[in-house]
Scaffold this motif. Sequence first.
Motif, PDB file in Angstrom:
ATOM      1  N   UNK A  28      25.176  -3.955 -19.987  1.00  0.00           N
ATOM      2  CA  UNK A  28      25.939  -3.589 -21.187  1.00  0.00           C
ATOM      3  C   UNK A  28      25.064  -2.769 -22.133  1.00  0.00           C
ATOM      4  N   UNK A  29      23.798  -3.142 -22.259  1.00  0.00           N
ATOM      5  CA  UNK A  29      22.888  -2.395 -23.128  1.00  0.00           C
ATOM      6  C   UNK A  29      22.727  -0.958 -22.629  1.00  0.00           C
ATOM      7  N   UNK A  30      22.554  -0.791 -21.336  1.00  0.00           N
ATOM      8  CA  UNK A  30      22.419   0.552 -20.760  1.00  0.00           C
ATOM      9  C   UNK A  30      23.709   1.352 -20.942  1.00  0.00           C
ATOM     10  N   UNK A  31      24.826   0.679 -20.758  1.00  0.00           N
ATOM     11  CA  UNK A  31      26.117   1.347 -20.907  1.00  0.00           C
ATOM     12  C   UNK A  31      26.282   1.872 -22.339  1.00  0.00           C
ATOM     13  N   UNK A  32      25.991   1.024 -23.315  1.00  0.00           N
ATOM     14  CA  UNK A  32      26.104   1.417 -24.724  1.00  0.00           C
ATOM     15  C   UNK A  32      25.112   2.540 -25.039  1.00  0.00           C
ATOM     16  N   UNK A  33      23.888   2.399 -24.554  1.00  0.00           N
ATOM     17  CA  UNK A  33      22.884   3.441 -24.761  1.00  0.00           C
ATOM     18  C   UNK A  33      23.382   4.776 -24.215  1.00  0.00           C
ATOM     19  N   UNK A  34      23.959   4.741 -23.022  1.00  0.00           N
ATOM     20  CA  UNK A  34      24.492   5.957 -22.419  1.00  0.00           C
ATOM     21  C   UNK A  34      25.617   6.567 -23.239  1.00  0.00           C
ATOM     22  N   UNK A  35      26.490   5.720 -23.774  1.00  0.00           N
ATOM     23  CA  UNK A  35      27.588   6.220 -24.617  1.00  0.00           C
ATOM     24  C   UNK A  35      27.054   6.863 -25.889  1.00  0.00           C
ATOM     25  N   UNK A  36      26.087   6.192 -26.515  1.00  0.00           N
ATOM     26  CA  UNK A  36      25.540   6.690 -27.783  1.00  0.00           C
ATOM     27  C   UNK A  36      24.803   8.010 -27.589  1.00  0.00           C
ATOM     28  N   UNK A  37      24.048   8.111 -26.516  1.00  0.00           N
ATOM     29  CA  UNK A  37      23.246   9.317 -26.282  1.00  0.00           C
ATOM     30  C   UNK A  37      23.998  10.397 -25.506  1.00  0.00           C
ATOM     31  N   UNK A  38      25.176  10.055 -24.996  1.00  0.00           N
ATOM     32  CA  UNK A  38      25.938  11.015 -24.204  1.00  0.00           C
ATOM     33  C   UNK A  38      25.422  11.169 -22.782  1.00  0.00           C
TER      34      UNK A  38
END
Length: 75
Positions: A17-27
């Motif tokens: 979930x942390x990686x997923x959110x990081x990916x969303x935030x950074x594009x």
Amino acid sequence: MSVDEKFDNAKDKVAGKAKEVEGKVTGDKAREAEGKAQGFFGKAKDKISDAADTVKDKAEDAVEAVKDGVDNLKK
């Protein structure tokens, strides 16, 4: 399911979930997909462990039923 398995599965879900959110935030779509996959993997391991526990319980019940039947035949 053992405590170690539960912890490992939870770790996969949280890290995913942390990686997923990081990916969303950074594009970063690759990082987002990696996170989704890791989270899914943690959930899948939970389901597999639960199914294995259920099968084990059913097998133990069947063995006990056979033992009881044999004991009744001996009487």
